[in-house]
Design an enzyme around this catalytic site. Structure first.
Site, PDB file in Angstrom:
ATOM      1  N   HIS A  72       0.841  -1.202   0.000  1.00 16.96           N
ATOM      2  CA  HIS A  72       0.000   0.000   0.000  1.00 16.96           C
ATOM      3  C   HIS A  72       0.872   1.245   0.000  1.00 16.96           C
ATOM      4  O   HIS A  72       1.769   1.373   0.817  1.00 16.96           O
ATOM      5  CB  HIS A  72      -0.916   0.017   1.235  1.00 16.96           C
ATOM      6  CG  HIS A  72      -2.133  -0.835   1.089  1.00 16.96           C
ATOM      7  ND1 HIS A  72      -3.258  -0.682   1.854  1.00 16.96           N
ATOM      8  CD2 HIS A  72      -2.405  -1.845   0.232  1.00 16.96           C
ATOM      9  CE1 HIS A  72      -4.165  -1.570   1.483  1.00 16.96           C
ATOM     10  NE2 HIS A  72      -3.669  -2.297   0.515  1.00 16.96           N
ATOM     11  N   TYR A 200      -8.824   5.272   8.196  1.00 12.37           N
ATOM     12  CA  TYR A 200      -8.855   5.554   9.639  1.00 12.37           C
ATOM     13  C   TYR A 200      -9.830   6.710   9.830  1.00 12.37           C
ATOM     14  O   TYR A 200      -9.595   7.806   9.309  1.00 12.37           O
ATOM     15  CB  TYR A 200      -7.482   5.992  10.141  1.00 12.37           C
ATOM     16  CG  TYR A 200      -6.450   4.892  10.244  1.00 12.37           C
ATOM     17  CD1 TYR A 200      -6.268   4.198  11.437  1.00 12.37           C
ATOM     18  CD2 TYR A 200      -5.618   4.570   9.177  1.00 12.37           C
ATOM     19  CE1 TYR A 200      -5.300   3.200  11.555  1.00 12.37           C
ATOM     20  CE2 TYR A 200      -4.650   3.570   9.285  1.00 12.37           C
ATOM     21  CZ  TYR A 200      -4.505   2.892  10.481  1.00 12.37           C
ATOM     22  OH  TYR A 200      -3.547   1.910  10.590  1.00 12.37           O
ATOM     23  N   PRO A 292      -3.428  -0.148  19.183  1.00  7.83           N
ATOM     24  CA  PRO A 292      -3.243  -0.618  17.808  1.00  7.83           C
ATOM     25  C   PRO A 292      -3.364   0.450  16.721  1.00  7.83           C
ATOM     26  O   PRO A 292      -3.057   0.170  15.556  1.00  7.83           O
ATOM     27  CB  PRO A 292      -4.364  -1.662  17.645  1.00  7.83           C
ATOM     28  CG  PRO A 292      -5.388  -1.305  18.663  1.00  7.83           C
ATOM     29  CD  PRO A 292      -4.643  -0.691  19.807  1.00  7.83           C
ATOM     30  N   LYS A 296       1.599  -0.635  15.164  1.00  8.65           N
ATOM     31  CA  LYS A 296       3.017  -0.751  15.511  1.00  8.65           C
ATOM     32  C   LYS A 296       3.398  -2.003  16.310  1.00  8.65           C
ATOM     33  O   LYS A 296       4.585  -2.326  16.421  1.00  8.65           O
ATOM     34  CB  LYS A 296       3.459   0.480  16.325  1.00  8.65           C
ATOM     35  CG  LYS A 296       3.471   1.760  15.524  1.00  8.65           C
ATOM     36  CD  LYS A 296       4.572   1.745  14.491  1.00  8.65           C
ATOM     37  CE  LYS A 296       4.476   2.847  13.490  1.00  8.65           C
ATOM     38  NZ  LYS A 296       4.595   2.431  12.101  1.00  8.65           N
ATOM     39  N   TYR A 383       4.438   6.211  10.091  1.00 14.01           N
ATOM     40  CA  TYR A 383       3.580   5.069   9.772  1.00 14.01           C
ATOM     41  C   TYR A 383       4.364   3.992   9.006  1.00 14.01           C
ATOM     42  O   TYR A 383       4.221   2.800   9.294  1.00 14.01           O
ATOM     43  CB  TYR A 383       2.349   5.522   8.975  1.00 14.01           C
ATOM     44  CG  TYR A 383       1.279   4.456   8.925  1.00 14.01           C
ATOM     45  CD1 TYR A 383       0.294   4.385   9.906  1.00 14.01           C
ATOM     46  CD2 TYR A 383       1.278   3.490   7.927  1.00 14.01           C
ATOM     47  CE1 TYR A 383      -0.667   3.391   9.891  1.00 14.01           C
ATOM     48  CE2 TYR A 383       0.320   2.487   7.891  1.00 14.01           C
ATOM     49  CZ  TYR A 383      -0.650   2.452   8.877  1.00 14.01           C
ATOM     50  OH  TYR A 383      -1.601   1.452   8.855  1.00 14.01           O
TER      51      TYR A 383
END
Ligand code: FAD
Ligand code: DHB
Length: 388
Positions: A72, A200, A292, A296, A383
């Site tokens: 991604h 998200y 979560p 990570k 990220y």
């Protein structure tokens, strides 16, 4: 029995460490308290940082991930039912890989079996002895018999509820913790993912996440109060609530179906220092837990393993000081991922005492992320994962 490194725990940390050490000519035994079927049926993390991808490849377990995983380049964030994209690849030149922890664990078990690795499952009553000396050993029961393994080192890869961390005396150990006042209700469904990338979502009703495992298997989460149970959430109620929280256009086209797994996980930040005491090393969830939101947990386990593998290979090559560096190196990266996970959790969730002002602050933070290249670069860098 005698081995060089006795590994407690056959989750991703323990298996990956065993695999890397074996490939470097260092002998290990893995002790796992559960059955293999149980370990392989746990549904957990879904996103691998590129450093984790490279570590898995270096361990010789990258083939199926490279064939079936979904790279991604970016992610959608959403506020007030409207999404915008952050392009990780444009910001950092790196991507992430969507490939479930369940698959990573299956690949590691297959690789360990192929190399003749020793993994003892259903090992009960695992106890660590003489850890502060140069001659530690581990005892356990299996099939009604007590067994003993003498070793040079013990790697505590036994997760948050394991026995390794409590072996370190209170006078040495320092724990840091934040417990969040909510959990994530997650479902797995055999439906096409809501979007080609993760979403998200911040919403005044609570956080939501649209994720996936493959083009026919989706993973969704919604924030729920801590006292909720899965019995309270029918599939229909879950889908209704999810659709209220995500971008409108996604909600309209969302494919729904029966859940094939449903569970609730509480959210917690936790670090235990130091990560080494005498001849015991703590690795992964045994030493730290992140909420979560930043994906990570598994990735930190992989970076711990990377540092410990390096320290132990240098030790056996004659560098007596190498193992002294493990705890500080691992903890530096742990604390930065801790900070990112805490920040992202705080920005994305509805807190029980949250005022309208707080809600507007979150929305303003997300607007800054939508419009500022600098803000996007910062999120993207963290990220995709800071370098090991
Ligand atoms: P674990 O996976 O916990 O493995 C530890 C192993 O040790 C287990 O197999 C356990 O059975 C074994 N063990 C425990 N005690 C003993 C003992 N006394 N003797 C022998 N063996 C023992 N991370 C994300 O990034 N995204 C997510 O969505 C996500 N969801 C999660 C959901 C849940 C319910 C949990 C618990 C974690 C989740 N995580 C997630 C975190 C991620 O799964 C962990 O960070 C990762 O599993 C850490 O791997 P580990 O090998 O260190 O620990
Ligand atoms: C998944 C879990 C996460 O915690 C996350 O941040 C992203 C994806 C998942 O299970 O797919």
């Amino acid at each position: 029995m005698r081995t060089q490194v006795c590994i407690i725990g056959g989750g991703p940390s323990g298996l990956l460490l065993s695999q890397l050490l074996h490939r470097s000519g260092i002998d290990t035994v893995v002790l796992e308290q559960r059955s293999r079927d149980y370990v392989l049926s746990r549904i957990r993390a879904g996103v691998l940082e590129w450093g984790t991808v490279e570590t898995l490849r270096a361990a010789g377990v990258g083939a199926r991930m490279d064939a079936e995983g979904l790279p991604h380049d970016g992610t959608y964030l959403s506020a007030r039912n409207r999404g915008f994209r952050i392009d990780y690849f444009a910001q950092t030149g790196k991507r992430v890989m969507v490939y479930g922890q369940t698959e990573v664990t299956a690949d590691l078990y297959a690789a360990r079996d192929a190399m003749g690795g020793v993994i003892i499952d259903e090992a009960q009553g695992v106890t660590l002895h003489d850890v502060e000396t140069g001659a530690p050993y581990v005892t356990y029961h299996k099939d009604g018999t007590e067994h003993r393994i003498d070793c040079d080192f013990i790697a505590g890869c036994d997760g948050f509820h394991g026995v390794s961390r409590p072996t370190i005396p209170d006078t040495i150990r320092r724990d840091f913790e934040r417990v969040y006042p909510f959990g994530w209700l997650g479902i797995l469904s055999e439906t096409a993912p809501a979007s080609h990338e993760l979403i998200y979502a911040n919403h005044e009703r609570g956080f939501a996440l649209c994720s996936m495992r493959n083009p026919e298997l989706s993973r969704y989460y919604i924030q729920v109060p801590l006292d909720h149970t899965t019995d309270q959430w029918s599939d229909a109620a879950f889908w209704d609530e999810l659709r209220r929280r995500i971008p409108e256009d996604t909600a309209e086209t969302l494919e729904m179906g029966p859940s094939v797994e449903k569970s609730i996980a509480p959210l917690r930040s936790f670090v235990s220092e130091p990560m080494r005491w005498g001849h015991l090393f703590l690795v992964g969830d045994a030493a730290h837990i992140v909420p979560p939101t930043g994906a990570k947990g598994l990735n930190l386990a992989a970076s711990d393993v990377h540092y410990l593998h390096e320290a132990l290979t240098q030790h056996y090559a004659g560098d007596a000081g190498a193992i002294n560096l493990y705890s500080d190196r691992a903890l530096a990266r742990v604390w930065s991922a801790m900070r990112f996970s805490w920040w992202f959790t705080t920005v994305m969730h509805r807190f029980p005492d949250q005022s309208e002002y707080d809600q507007r602050m979150q929305e303003s933070e997300l607007q800054y992320l939508e419009t500022s290249q600098a803000a996007q670069a910062s999120l993207a860098e963290q990220y995709v994962g800071l370098p090991f």
